[in-house]
Design an enzyme around this catalytic site. Structure first.
Site: not given
Ligand code: JFT
Length: 244
Positions: A86, A113, A155, A170
């Site tokens: 994130p 996490e 793609r 696109d």
């Molecule tokens: N890319 C992207 C992305 C996005 N746009 N939203 N969430 C993610 C994403 C990607 C990787 C992980 C991993 Cl590893 C664990 N979590 C859960 C989490 C939840 C809250 C805080 N930290 C981690 C992920 C969330």
């Protein structure tokens, strides 16, 4: 292009067997290899996580398991390593275009996490490592983000899209569509439940059609993505555009 994906949920990637990515794999354009992270654990419970140093909620993915998995997958090779998170840099069409030019990508899909940060630090000493986010919302792990990125990148590879021009037109594509979203699309019948296709699209006048499509793309961009419209390069706007 070779794609390696490491995850504790390999089943998430079944969709990569179908549609345009599946066909690209059958043709050999894409060599997708999916790996179960737990194969590199050594305890009966196949443990991949532990409590976070400094306290706090949730669990963090262990560096040892990730290190053994990545070393086994890459050997002496040097793929570009993509880590969804994130907190990563935004995944954009521009980044998709850049990654489509890479011969080998390694996606590290975490859960909980996140992955112990020392994993990214360790591999950044010998690989390009990009921590990337697909958007400002929170998922439960990296798998869906990798599906999004693999489709957006795949793609763009030669021969994957039946009509290569489609990628040029696109939304967000470099060139004339940079910072623009696409306008509306239509197909037969010419009238459906009283809704008519815009007459210009039936005119056969390619110049007028191109002009109309650009006008609609500009209008939709201003309406739906004002921040993109504000970033439009004035030099790419002609005097007709400016009147819209
Ligand atoms: N890319 C992207 C992305 C996005 N746009 N939203 N969430 C993610 C994403 C990607 C990787 C992980 C991993 Cl590893 C664990 N979590 C859960 C989490 C939840 C809250 C805080 N930290 C981690 C992920 C969330």
């Amino acid at each position: 292009m070779r794609l390696d994906i490491i995850s504790i949920f390999p089943e998430y990637f079944a969709p990569l067997d179908v549609s345009l990515i599946g066909k690209a794999r059958e043709r050999g354009t894409l060599d997708v290899r999916i790996h179960q992270l737990r194969d590199w654990t050594h305890d009966v419970h196949k443990t991949v996580d532990d409590t976070p140093y400094g306290g706090g909620p949730g669990m963090v993915m262990k560096p040892e398991v990730w290190g053994e998995a990545i070393d086994a997958v890459i050997g002496d090779g040097a793929p570009r390593m993509i880590v969804p998170t994130p907190s990563g840099r935004p995944f954009t069409q521009e980044l998709a275009q850049e990654l489509a030019g890479e011969p080998w990508l390694l996606f590290a899909c975490g859960r909980y996490e996140g992955i112990d940060s020392r994993v990214m630090a360790e591999y950044a000493t010998r690989l390009p490592v990009d921590e990337v986010s697909i958007g400002d919302y929170v998922l439960a792990g990296g798998e869906v983000a990798v599906l999004v990125m693999v489709e957006a990148i795949g793609r763009l590879l030669p021969g994957v899209l039946g009509n290569a021009q489609s990628a040029v037109d696109d939304s967000f594509a470099p060139g004339s569509m940079r910072n623009l979203v696409e306008g509306p699309v239509y197909t037969k019948p010419p009238v459906w439940r009283g809704h008519e296709v815009p007459a210009v699209l039936l005119s056969g006048h390619h110049g007028k059609v191109a002009r109309w499509r650009r006008d609609e793309a500009l209008r939709r961009t201003v309406r739906n993505r004002p921040e993109l419209a504000a970033a439009l390069d004035p030099d790419t706007l002609d005097k007709h555009d400016r009147k819209l």
